[in-house]
Write a protein that holds these residues in place. Structure first.
Motif, PDB file in Angstrom:
ATOM      1  N   ARG A  69     -43.640 -11.572  54.807  1.00 34.67           N
ATOM      2  CA  ARG A  69     -44.121 -10.495  55.673  1.00 34.67           C
ATOM      3  C   ARG A  69     -44.265  -9.173  54.905  1.00 34.67           C
ATOM      4  O   ARG A  69     -45.262  -8.460  55.061  1.00 34.67           O
ATOM      5  CB  ARG A  69     -43.168 -10.322  56.857  1.00 34.67           C
ATOM      6  N   LEU A  70     -43.262  -8.853  54.077  1.00 36.96           N
ATOM      7  CA  LEU A  70     -43.317  -7.581  53.331  1.00 36.96           C
ATOM      8  C   LEU A  70     -44.419  -7.598  52.279  1.00 36.96           C
ATOM      9  O   LEU A  70     -45.095  -6.590  52.062  1.00 36.96           O
ATOM     10  CB  LEU A  70     -41.960  -7.303  52.672  1.00 36.96           C
ATOM     11  N   THR A  71     -44.598  -8.739  51.637  1.00 41.16           N
ATOM     12  CA  THR A  71     -45.644  -8.848  50.614  1.00 41.16           C
ATOM     13  C   THR A  71     -47.021  -8.687  51.257  1.00 41.16           C
ATOM     14  O   THR A  71     -47.913  -8.030  50.696  1.00 41.16           O
ATOM     15  CB  THR A  71     -45.553 -10.202  49.889  1.00 41.16           C
ATOM     16  N   LYS A  72     -47.195  -9.269  52.439  1.00 34.15           N
ATOM     17  CA  LYS A  72     -48.471  -9.163  53.140  1.00 34.15           C
ATOM     18  C   LYS A  72     -48.763  -7.723  53.545  1.00 34.15           C
ATOM     19  O   LYS A  72     -49.898  -7.250  53.448  1.00 34.15           O
ATOM     20  CB  LYS A  72     -48.455 -10.049  54.385  1.00 34.15           C
ATOM     21  N   GLU A  73     -47.722  -6.985  53.954  1.00 32.09           N
ATOM     22  CA  GLU A  73     -47.934  -5.628  54.436  1.00 32.09           C
ATOM     23  C   GLU A  73     -47.883  -4.579  53.339  1.00 32.09           C
ATOM     24  O   GLU A  73     -48.642  -3.609  53.365  1.00 32.09           O
ATOM     25  CB  GLU A  73     -46.892  -5.289  55.506  1.00 32.09           C
ATOM     26  N   PHE A  74     -46.995  -4.777  52.329  1.00 31.98           N
ATOM     27  CA  PHE A  74     -46.783  -3.726  51.327  1.00 31.98           C
ATOM     28  C   PHE A  74     -47.180  -4.122  49.907  1.00 31.98           C
ATOM     29  O   PHE A  74     -47.117  -3.285  49.000  1.00 31.98           O
ATOM     30  CB  PHE A  74     -45.306  -3.304  51.323  1.00 31.98           C
ATOM     31  N   GLY A  75     -47.546  -5.356  49.683  1.00 35.87           N
ATOM     32  CA  GLY A  75     -47.971  -5.771  48.351  1.00 35.87           C
ATOM     33  C   GLY A  75     -46.808  -6.261  47.499  1.00 35.87           C
ATOM     34  O   GLY A  75     -45.776  -6.701  48.002  1.00 35.87           O
ATOM     35  N   LYS A  76     -46.981  -6.176  46.181  1.00 33.13           N
ATOM     36  CA  LYS A  76     -45.999  -6.719  45.242  1.00 33.13           C
ATOM     37  C   LYS A  76     -44.671  -5.959  45.330  1.00 33.13           C
ATOM     38  O   LYS A  76     -44.606  -4.831  45.788  1.00 33.13           O
ATOM     39  CB  LYS A  76     -46.531  -6.635  43.815  1.00 33.13           C
ATOM     40  N   GLY A  77     -43.628  -6.628  44.806  1.00 30.43           N
ATOM     41  CA  GLY A  77     -42.316  -5.983  44.740  1.00 30.43           C
ATOM     42  C   GLY A  77     -41.311  -6.541  45.721  1.00 30.43           C
ATOM     43  O   GLY A  77     -40.154  -6.108  45.741  1.00 30.43           O
ATOM     44  N   PHE A  78     -41.738  -7.517  46.547  1.00 30.99           N
ATOM     45  CA  PHE A  78     -40.836  -8.032  47.573  1.00 30.99           C
ATOM     46  C   PHE A  78     -40.756  -9.561  47.514  1.00 30.99           C
ATOM     47  O   PHE A  78     -40.748 -10.239  48.545  1.00 30.99           O
ATOM     48  CB  PHE A  78     -41.274  -7.565  48.961  1.00 30.99           C
ATOM     49  N   SER A  79     -40.674 -10.071  46.308  1.00 30.53           N
ATOM     50  CA  SER A  79     -40.490 -11.509  46.130  1.00 30.53           C
ATOM     51  C   SER A  79     -39.091 -11.893  46.613  1.00 30.53           C
ATOM     52  O   SER A  79     -38.223 -11.036  46.839  1.00 30.53           O
ATOM     53  CB  SER A  79     -40.631 -11.886  44.658  1.00 30.53           C
TER      54      SER A  79
END
Length: 333
Positions: A69-79
């Protein structure tokens, strides 16, 4: 500068300096906010995990879904790996609020610090990194060279505890010393054959690194510094000044085993500086013989009781074994 007056040049430089300081302040503020946010994300993850019925399975599931969800909304950095590190960050820093309660270091610094299992050691590097503005690379180098263990070897249990609470406090000559000094930055293999002049030149070529290894407060004065009396000339290999201790520090380099003559020569150098060089308000000169091998009994017999000016320390040109140093600390205690 295109016909500008000196006043105009100074004016433009002041404006530019103001902007640079503002940019640095903005970067620090953004960094602090980011790290604080990661801490809070870690807290939310932990609290959510604790609310799940099957913690291990639920924890994996919630991190996986949150990452998507975070990657979809905010992009890279939330693997998933990054979120797991944020969770670990909260676990580590929610237990003991230290200097980093304000989170003044970068996220990269904290990723390194979190991997230090010993809490006292971690706190020490945290304090020193902040106080000395160490880059991540310098923090890694100080850790690899076992700075904490080398300082702890010369302290009792109370002194070791103080390292983790206050960092390295320099009040007397012994506080600034290390044994051994680690000079791996010179690039000399441990068994490589070299002369004392080659050794000295290597240190000068890497002076910035050597100053960092010497520690707090050191400024470089000169090499092969000559002084004369009774028509005889003498040269000190390296001369430094320590602004914290307010005294000269003389270093003599010996690539072989320490002898009593080496200590006697350093005593003469120190006496000369105390009597003819240092100013009245400055403290007594310190002399360090930096040698490849030393005999503690020889040093004890040669130097006067209560000596606090002449010291001998070993050096090594490869990184030490942290495990061996930790074992020495444990047996000492």
């Amino acid at each position: 500068m295109g016909g500008l007056t000196k006043r105009q040049v100074e004016f433009f430089e002041r404006v530019a300096d103001l902007l640079k300081r503002a940019r640095n302040s903005i970067v620090r503020s953004i960094n602090q906010t980011m790290v604080q946010t990661y801490f809070e994300i870690g807290r939310l993850i932990v609290e959510e995990e604790q609310g799940g019925k099957v913690r291990a399975e639920y924890g994996k599931h919630i991190i996986h879904e949150l990452s998507l969800r975070l990657t979809k909304e905010f992009g890279k950095g939330f693997s998933q790996r990054n979120l797991e590190q944020m969770r670990q960050f909260y676990h580590v820093y929610s237990k003991a609020q230290t200097l980093s309660a304000e989170f003044g270091l970068s996220w990269s610094h904290y990723l390194k610090l979190m991997r230090i299992e010993n809490e006292e050691e971690r706190k020490f590097y945290e304090i020193e990194t902040t106080a000395n503005n160490w880059s991540l690379r310098e923090l890694q180098r100080q850790f690899d060279s076992a700075l904490y263990e080398r300082l702890a070897l010369s302290r009792d249990r109370k002194g070791i505890k103080e390292l983790s609470e206050e960092g390295q406090i320099i009040e007397k000559a012994e506080d600034s010393l290390k044994d051994p000094y680690v000079l791996e930055f010179m690039g000399l293999p441990d068994e490589f054959r070299y002369s004392e002049s080659d050794f000295e030149q290597k240190l000068i070529d890497k002076l910035e690194h050597f100053l960092l290894e010497l520690g707090k407060g050191y400024t470089y004065v000169g090499r092969q510094v000559r002084f004369t009396f009774d028509d005889k000339h003498f040269r000190v290999d390296l001369v430094f000044y320590n602004r914290i201790l307010q005294c000269f520090v003389l270093i003599d380099l010996k690539i072989g085993e320490l002898t009593h003559q080496d200590l006697g020569q350093m005593q003469m150098y120190v006496n000369y500086y105390d009597r003819f060089v240092k100013l009245e308000h400055e403290n007594k000169t310190i002399g360090i013989v930096l040698c490849k091998k030393k005999n503690d009994t020889l040093i004890e017999i040669t130097l006067p009781e209560g000596n606090n000016q002449i010291f001998a320390s070993k050096y090594q040109t490869v990184l030490p074994s942290k495990e061996d140093l930790r074992h020495l600390i444990e047996t000492k205690e």
